[in-house]
Scaffold this active site. Structure first.
Site, PDB file in Angstrom:
ATOM      1  N   LYS A  83       0.856  -1.186   0.000  1.00  0.00           N
ATOM      2  CA  LYS A  83       0.000   0.000   0.000  1.00  0.00           C
ATOM      3  C   LYS A  83       0.897   1.243   0.000  1.00  0.00           C
ATOM      4  O   LYS A  83       1.795   1.363   0.843  1.00  0.00           O
ATOM      5  CB  LYS A  83      -0.840  -0.019   1.269  1.00  0.00           C
ATOM      6  CG  LYS A  83      -2.204   0.603   1.166  1.00  0.00           C
ATOM      7  CD  LYS A  83      -2.923   0.354   2.487  1.00  0.00           C
ATOM      8  CE  LYS A  83      -4.324   0.852   2.467  1.00  0.00           C
ATOM      9  NZ  LYS A  83      -4.922   0.813   3.815  1.00  0.00           N
TER      10      LYS A  83
HETATM   11  C1  E4P Z   1      -8.360   1.577   3.856  1.00  0.00           C
HETATM   12  O1  E4P Z   1      -7.504   0.903   3.322  1.00  0.00           O
HETATM   13  C2  E4P Z   1      -8.145   2.338   5.089  1.00  0.00           C
HETATM   14  O2  E4P Z   1      -7.391   1.542   5.967  1.00  0.00           O
HETATM   15  C3  E4P Z   1      -9.425   2.652   5.808  1.00  0.00           C
HETATM   16  O3  E4P Z   1     -10.558   2.289   5.075  1.00  0.00           O
HETATM   17  C4  E4P Z   1      -9.465   3.999   6.454  1.00  0.00           C
HETATM   18  O4  E4P Z   1     -10.699   4.152   7.089  1.00  0.00           O
HETATM   19  P1  E4P Z   1     -11.001   5.283   8.188  1.00  0.00           P
HETATM   20  O5  E4P Z   1     -11.291   6.557   7.476  1.00  0.00           O
HETATM   21  O6  E4P Z   1     -12.202   4.759   8.922  1.00  0.00           O
HETATM   22  O7  E4P Z   1      -9.784   5.363   9.061  1.00  0.00           O
END
Ligand code: E4P
Length: 217
Positions: A83
């Site tokens: 990522k």
């Molecule tokens: C996705 O890969 C992220 O880890 C995640 O969806 C972030 O979500 P949040 O805005 O609830 O922290």
């Protein structure tokens, strides 16, 4: 639509994997911190539970160090998906890694133009954050619609991974738009199974069945 769970907690991952409906896992540095576990160790354990992509995020901001971190992370297991943030260096890293056949999830996407760049960089997944977009006075689902339109216009293979999902309506809207994947916290995925009329219906059927005095086994 594929279902990923957005957590670094092992038990909820095991529970959802046992349903046979879980296609992958996403983590981020905040979720790793919340788990209190060692990054490498917990990622390795998650990769052993699910066959699908498990996103593990780099924390460097420059391309050269991102590549070094990715090298460490991709050795954890074959299903690790690196990522990277949606920055110039993140997309350079994406292009280099996907060119070598490594899966890449480009994260922190908040505009359709950013998603266009990620697709051009060969991203396996683009992660638009709908919940955080909503929180800031925008409509996260408009963003998903725009990205779907653009990706279809040019037949990009990059999968739209709807992230920062906060409730089941986000899942429904993402599915109606035709997003490829959604990642949500365990609670939201469990909520998808629920309906008050399902519970009521079971209660009624079981009450009537008890009156027959029969058993199937
Ligand atoms: C996705 O890969 C992220 O880890 C995640 O969806 C972030 O979500 P949040 O805005 O609830 O922290």
């Amino acid at each position: 639509m594929k279902f990923f769970v957005d957590t670094a907690e092992i038990e909820p991952i095991r529970e959802l994997a046992a349903t046979g409906l879980l296609d992958g896992v996403t983590t981020n540095p905040s979720l790793i911190a919340k788990s209190g576990r060692d990054f490498m160790e917990v990622t390795r354990e998650i990769c052993g539970i699910v066959d699908g992509p498990v996103s593990a995020e780099v924390v460097a901001l420059d391309h050269a160090t991102m590549m070094k971190e990715a090298e460490v992370l991709r050795k954890i297991a074959d299903n690790v998906c690196i990522k990277v943030p949606l920055t110039v260096d993140g997309l350079k890293t994406c292009k280099a890694l996907t060119g070598e056949g490594t899966m890449v999830n480009v994260t922190l996407c908040f505009s359709a133009n950013q998603a266009l760049l990620a697709a051009k960089a060969g991203a396996s997944f683009i992660s638009p954050f709908v919940g955080r977009h909503d929180d800031n006075g925008f409509d996260g689902m408009d963003l998903i619609e725009d990205i779907r339109l653009i990706y279809d216009n040019y037949n990009f293979a990059t999968e739209i991974l709807v992230a920062s999902v906060r409730h089941t309506t986000h899942v429904l809207q993402a599915a109606k738009i035709g997003a490829d994947v959604m990642t949500a916290p365990p609670k939201v995925i469990h909520d998808l199974f629920k309906h008050v009329l399902t519970d009521k219906g079971i209660e009624g059927f079981l009450a009537d069945w008890a009156k027959t005095g029969q058993s199937i086994l």
